[in-house]
Each structure stands twice: as C-alpha cells, then as structure tokens.
Design a protein around this motif. Structure first.
Motif, PDB file in Angstrom:
ATOM      1  N   THR A 222       0.858  -1.194   0.000  1.00 52.19           N
ATOM      2  CA  THR A 222       0.000   0.000   0.000  1.00 52.19           C
ATOM      3  C   THR A 222       0.889   1.237   0.000  1.00 52.19           C
ATOM      4  O   THR A 222       2.099   1.141  -0.092  1.00 52.19           O
ATOM      5  N   ALA A 226       2.152   1.317  -3.831  1.00 51.67           N
ATOM      6  CA  ALA A 226       0.991   0.990  -4.666  1.00 51.67           C
ATOM      7  C   ALA A 226       0.666   2.148  -5.608  1.00 51.67           C
ATOM      8  O   ALA A 226       0.352   1.938  -6.779  1.00 51.67           O
ATOM      9  N   GLY A 230       0.269   2.681 -10.154  1.00 47.05           N
ATOM     10  CA  GLY A 230      -0.999   2.992 -10.801  1.00 47.05           C
ATOM     11  C   GLY A 230      -2.235   2.652 -10.001  1.00 47.05           C
ATOM     12  O   GLY A 230      -3.334   2.650 -10.544  1.00 47.05           O
ATOM     13  N   ILE A 231      -2.089   2.351  -8.706  1.00 48.30           N
ATOM     14  CA  ILE A 231      -3.270   2.051  -7.883  1.00 48.30           C
ATOM     15  C   ILE A 231      -3.614   3.285  -7.061  1.00 48.30           C
ATOM     16  O   ILE A 231      -2.830   3.702  -6.212  1.00 48.30           O
ATOM     17  N   PRO A 232      -4.770   3.889  -7.308  1.00 47.87           N
ATOM     18  CA  PRO A 232      -5.105   5.129  -6.590  1.00 47.87           C
ATOM     19  C   PRO A 232      -5.636   4.842  -5.188  1.00 47.87           C
ATOM     20  O   PRO A 232      -6.720   5.285  -4.820  1.00 47.87           O
ATOM     21  N   TYR A 233      -4.897   4.086  -4.410  1.00 47.62           N
ATOM     22  CA  TYR A 233      -5.385   3.685  -3.090  1.00 47.62           C
ATOM     23  C   TYR A 233      -4.728   4.520  -2.009  1.00 47.62           C
ATOM     24  O   TYR A 233      -3.519   4.486  -1.819  1.00 47.62           O
ATOM     25  N   HIS A 238     -10.061   6.753   0.373  1.00 52.88           N
ATOM     26  CA  HIS A 238     -10.781   5.519   0.113  1.00 52.88           C
ATOM     27  C   HIS A 238     -11.732   5.197   1.263  1.00 52.88           C
ATOM     28  O   HIS A 238     -12.830   4.688   1.065  1.00 52.88           O
ATOM     29  N   SER A 315      -0.935   1.774   4.466  1.00 52.98           N
ATOM     30  CA  SER A 315      -2.067   1.585   5.351  1.00 52.98           C
ATOM     31  C   SER A 315      -1.628   0.921   6.653  1.00 52.98           C
ATOM     32  O   SER A 315      -1.171  -0.216   6.655  1.00 52.98           O
TER      33      SER A 315
ATOM     34  N   PHE B  52      -7.093  -7.492  -2.196  1.00 51.26           N
ATOM     35  CA  PHE B  52      -5.693  -7.626  -1.773  1.00 51.26           C
ATOM     36  C   PHE B  52      -5.652  -8.047  -0.309  1.00 51.26           C
ATOM     37  O   PHE B  52      -6.606  -7.861   0.428  1.00 51.26           O
ATOM     38  N   GLU B  54      -4.586  -7.983   3.481  1.00 54.68           N
ATOM     39  CA  GLU B  54      -4.119  -7.036   4.508  1.00 54.68           C
ATOM     40  C   GLU B  54      -3.250  -7.770   5.521  1.00 54.68           C
ATOM     41  O   GLU B  54      -2.123  -7.375   5.754  1.00 54.68           O
ATOM     42  N   PHE B 138      -8.771  -2.446  -3.493  1.00 53.33           N
ATOM     43  CA  PHE B 138      -8.125  -1.177  -3.847  1.00 53.33           C
ATOM     44  C   PHE B 138      -9.116  -0.169  -4.426  1.00 53.33           C
ATOM     45  O   PHE B 138      -8.960   1.032  -4.243  1.00 53.33           O
ATOM     46  N   ARG B 139     -10.094  -0.645  -5.174  1.00 51.03           N
ATOM     47  CA  ARG B 139     -10.946   0.293  -5.922  1.00 51.03           C
ATOM     48  C   ARG B 139     -12.215   0.646  -5.149  1.00 51.03           C
ATOM     49  O   ARG B 139     -12.630   1.791  -5.149  1.00 51.03           O
ATOM     50  N   LEU B 141     -14.575   0.342  -1.542  1.00 53.50           N
ATOM     51  CA  LEU B 141     -14.404   0.156  -0.106  1.00 53.50           C
ATOM     52  C   LEU B 141     -15.138  -1.100   0.340  1.00 53.50           C
ATOM     53  O   LEU B 141     -16.369  -1.144   0.368  1.00 53.50           O
ATOM     54  N   ARG B 143     -14.108  -4.223   3.180  1.00 49.89           N
ATOM     55  CA  ARG B 143     -13.188  -5.036   3.988  1.00 49.89           C
ATOM     56  C   ARG B 143     -13.860  -6.358   4.336  1.00 49.89           C
ATOM     57  O   ARG B 143     -14.986  -6.364   4.826  1.00 49.89           O
TER      58      ARG B 143
END
Lengths: 372, 208
Positions: A222, A226, A230-233, A238, A315, B52, B54, B138-139, B141, B143
């Motif tokens: 993360t 990340a 290219g991951i907009p996280y 978010h 994160s 992904f 955690e 990632f895209r 929300l 969990r």
C-alpha cells in the motif's frame, strides 16, 4: 530456492546485505544469492529488533499502551498513534471534538512531510548523492522543532489521547506552521532542480525495480509503493476517517511502477500534505481539544474492531479484540512496511546489486515497523 | 455495493456463513466464518474479485469453552430456579382458588422435592485458535474478515501462500506467535522470533 541456484554446477555465491548496512537504514538483513553482479535470489531476514509489541498490548491497559505505537514507525509516529487512538475510540464509542481532529490532521501531515524529507535525503544518499541530505535534514529539523513545541518529543510522539489531545496549541504554533508551509513550498523547486532533473538520478531510477499493480495486490503493498504502480489507493480518500473529507487534496498516482514513479509520488505528496496543513490552519475551529466525558478506565464492549489510517508508508491498521475488560484481549498491528518489504524478493530477482539498493530505498522501509 | 456482491459469491461456497457487519461501529463490512478445509476455495473467490491481502493473524481462545460451560450452567440453574418458583406459585394459587381441596394439594407440596441427581457436567469442548484473515479492495471500499477455527491440540489448516504470495510471511508470523501449522507452506521457519525459537509467545498459556 530456484532451480538455477540449487544446481551445483551453476556458480553463485551468497552475499549478506546487512544486518549492519548503510542502505538498509536499520537492522535488516537481506540474503542475496548472486550470479556475478546479478541477483538470483533475494530473501529479507527479519526479526533483529523484534520487540513483541502485540504481546505488550495484551498486558497493558489501553492508556498504558499509548506510547507504544509511536515506536513502530518512528518516522511517521503521529500516524501510528492516530491509528491506535482511532481504533480504541471506535471500539469504546468515544467522540472527539472537532478542534482536536483538525489538530490531529495538521500534526499528522506535518509529520508526513518530515518523514518524506528524511526519506528523500537518505534515498539520494544511498544512490551516491550527499548534498540533498543536508538540505532535507535542515527542512525536516524545522518541522521537528515545531512538533516538539506542542508534543514534547522529537520523534516518538505521544500527543493523542482517547477523546482528544494532550494539550492545545498556541498562536506561535499556528504562525510557525504557516511559515513552515511557505518555507518548504518555496524549497520544492530547488529540490526538483537539484534532484529530480539530475540525469544521473534519472538513469539510476527510471525503469529500475518495476513493481506491477498485480504484484501490489498479491503482496498487500500500500502507500506510495501501490500509488507508484498505478493504484489510486489512499486510506484518507478511500475510507475517510477523522476530518479528511473536509480537505481538498489530490492523491498522486504514477503508472510506471518503477523506482522513479515511487520517488515522484512522495515528492508530490509533500505538496499535497502542505495543502492539507494550510487548509487545516485556515479552518481550525475554536473549542476544547479533549472530549468532556472520557471514562478513566476504558472497557470497550466485547467484540473485534478494525481501524486503518494512512501512514507515510501505507495503510497502518489495528485489529482490536476486546473481552470487555480494561486490557485488550488481542491487538494485531498491521504495519505497511511488513507487506511492502515482502515483495522485495520477487521484485529484486534479476536486478544488478546497485539497482537493488535503488529499489530498496524506493520502498522507504522503516525496520522497527517491519519487526514490531 | 461491492459488499453485497462478495457476500453472494462467498455464500455459494459450501459450509460458509456470511454476515454483514455495521461498518461504522466495527470497521469492516463482511464477516465470514468457515471450516478450515474451505479456506482455499473462499480465498480463490476473493482473488478473482480482485481483493488484496491485509493480514493474517490468530486469536487464542483458551478458556473459552470453560467459560461458555459455566455460563450455560449458570443459565440452566437460573432457569430451573425460575421454573421451581413458578411451579410453587402456581401451586399456591391453585391452593388459594380451591380451598376445598387444600389438604390434597398441600400434601405433596409439603414433601421436599427429590434432590436432582448431580448431573455429570459434560466434558467441555476443546478450546480453539481463531485464525483471522483480512482482505480489502483497492478500488471499492469493502473489507472482508474471514474466521477459521482450529482445535488447539491440532492447529492445522491449509496455506494460501500459493494464491497470495504475500500470505507467506503472514502465515510464518502466525506460526511464530501461535504455533499454527499451515499445511503446504514452503517454509515455516521463524520469521520474527530467533531462528531456534520453539515457543509461541501469543498463546495465552505461554510463560516466559
């Protein structure tokens, strides 16, 4: 071990990078199986400064654990303590006054800038450039001085309390923070001229140590790692927490996935953090910095709770299992660096040894955060 | 939105219990409980959905079954007491309503009730480790928390490190701290603990 490395006729040798090595910035050892100058296998060996913070969480009360999280990622300690207090506040249902939330955001973002500045200096130092370190340390020192005034510590802050802050800031802090934003903003073009446009640096970073978005997903990487793939996280966007929804800021994302992309993400993040600090100072509401009714003994209801924040390296999350008593039953610390370094073995395969140092620096690892 | 989709696709795997969670209060959206042999099937579903990893960790529930048994015994005793009280009240009421038959009714009530044979309390079930997997997206929300229970005497479950290579270290760490054995894991040697460590410090019965 790969087939090649296991073949006795194939000549390789083992090279230990660390545990005492200037480029690991702490006690981390990387066992490298080398074929000449090329890396066949890379295996980080952890645990040299493991302190079992999770066990400490189980035998201390919630208040007694307050100083611990800042010993994890000591370069962005403010974010770690924010994650801790936010988890307990969520579990125990404690509301935080608005002024306290604003000051939390301001101090966390200042801390992020100081963390990125130290990374910048140390990273370029790893690549052989000594001068930028001196500039970066100078700017970082100003931030540390400012934070020391309100928190009492230079690095391992214990400024946040359940329900608010340890103390309020004064006008000098506000003025100092404004001056600091201007100072660093004015310095950024100098950094870009000195470092980003440097052709040697570009050749050392561009296309080196590529990390794909899929690799980030499979390893749970993360933060800037990340975002450089290219991951907009970004947890702040978010999964908005605290008062972040009230700020206008962008999440810098680069698609290339190489070390240069990760470098650029962090450089852009400094400007975004400055924007947040500026807005926070403008909007800073009056009022108390501590909730009125915070129980002296905190006993969250039975159950488990999760809370994540965006630390400087990604994160940072805490899973808290409460059994209804005044100590946590289980406190799991999900640290960003642990996941980020776990992909090093795969990303470093086939690289030149010197390029592995560039990749390593671009991951921005803090060893106490990995080992916990 | 995503949470609902995932719940649907996870519920399709046999033996899986899926529940929605109040995100604001707990911090995650979907809570999944499943038997240990289904873990790879469920993780494959999450992999296809683009989640992904955690973290993976454990919780030692030592003493949980004993506490549950005690609680159950307490409740049973309370229920019995309430039933007895209700019966006595009913008898009294009956006696009051029918004064003619007072003697007939009162006689058996006066007799002390036969003491119940001391029930053999059943052997409490074995305590277990809870293995907790956290996934995130990632895209969107969402969990997802996955819980697997394994008995303390045989804490074995399949490894997911071939699906998520990142799970390799998390599983090694869980092995360090709890002694969980992930079958199929390439190398469970200590990661954070000393290389000759044979203890598991986060077990609740660990004495340094």
């Amino acid at each position: 071990m790969s087939v090649l490395a296991a073949d006795p006729t194939y000549e390789t040798f083992v090279l230990n990078m660390g545990p005492q090595h200037p480029a690991t910035h702490g006690a981390l050892r990387v066992k490298l199986v080398m074929d000449g100058e090329y890396i066949v296998e890379a295996e980080p060996v952890l645990g040299y400064i493991h302190r079992m913070h999770e066990k400490m969480g189980e035998n201390r009360t919630y208040h007694q654990y307050l100083p611990n999280p800042s010993r994890l990622d000591y370069l962005s300690a403010m974010a770690c303590t924010h994650g801790h207090v936010a988890t307990v506040e969520r579990a125990a249902g404690i509301a935080v006054p608005e002024r306290a939330e604003y000051l939390r955001v301001i101090t966390v973002e200042l801390n992020r800038v100081s963390s990125h500045l130290l990374w910048l200096g140390a990273f370029v130092l790893d690549l052989g450039g000594f001068t930028p370190l001196l500039y970066a340390m100078d700017d970082r020192e100003q931030i540390l001085d400012l934070l020391e005034r309100v928190t009492g510590s230079r690095l391992t802050y214990c400024y946040f309390r359940f329900g608010g802050l340890y103390n309020d800031v004064d006008d000098d802090f506000v003025d100092g923070a404004r001056a600091l934003v201007k100072r660093i903003r004015d310095k950024m073009p100098m950094y870009h001229n000195l470092i980003t446009k440097n052709v040697i640096l570009r050749q050392r970073l561009e296309g080196i140590g590529p990390i794909s978005a899929e690799m980030c997903r499979k390893y749970g990487a993360t933060g800037p790692v990340a975002r450089g793939s290219g991951i907009p996280y970004d947890v702040r966007k978010h999964e908005p927490y605290s008062v972040y929804p009230e700020f206008d800021f962008d999440v810098p994302v680069y698609e290339q996935g190489d070390s240069m992309a990760r470098y650029l993400v962090r450089m852009d993040e400094i400007e975004q953090s400055l924007r947040i600090v500026e807005q926070g100072l403008d909007k800073l509401p009056e009022g108390p910095v501590m909730a009125e009714k915070v129980p002296k003994i905190i006993k969250p209801p039975k159950g488990d709770y999760y809370c994540a924040v965006e630390a400087a390296r990604g994160s940072f999350g805490i899973r808290l299992v409460s059994d209804g008593t005044n100590t946590p039953y289980r406190l799991k610390l999900r640290s960003p660096c642990f996941s980020n370094v776990s992909l090093f073995g795969e990303a470093a395969r086939g690289l030149l040894l010197a390029d592995a140092v560039a990749l390593f620096g671009s991951l921005d690892l803090v060893i106490p955060d990995i080992d916990r | 939105m995503k949470a609902a989709d995932v719940q649907k696709s996870l519920a399709a795997v046999a033996g899986v219990q899926v529940g929605a969670v109040d995100y604001a209060a707990r911090g995650f959206h979907v809570d999944v409980t499943l038997p240990s042999q289904e873990i790879t099937a469920v993780v494959q579903v999450l992999d296809q959905e683009g989640f992904f990893i955690e973290s993976i960790t454990g919780v030692d529930w030592l003493g949980e079954q004993e506490a549950l048994a005690k609680e159950a015994a307490k409740q049973a005793a309370a229920a019995k007491k309430a039933a007895e009280k209700a019966a006595a009240e009913a008898a009294e009421q009956a006696a009051g309503e029918a004064p003619g038959d007072a003697g007939a009714v009162a006689a058996p009530a006066a007799e002390p009730p036969p003491a119940p044979a001391p029930e053999e309390s059943p052997e409490p079930e074995e305590d277990s480790f809870e293995v907790v997997y956290d996934f995130n997206h990632f895209r969107e929300l969402c969990r997802v928390t996955i819980r697997v229970r394994v008995p303390r005497s045989l804490p074995e479950l399949p490894s997911i490190s071939d699906i998520y290579p990142g799970a390799n270290w998390h599983e090694r760490e869980a092995h360090d701290f709890f002694g969980l054995v992930f079958t199929g894991h390439p190398d469970l040697s200590p990661l954070l603990l000393p290389e000759d460590a044979d203890f598991h410090p986060l077990r609740k019965d660990y004495k340094p």
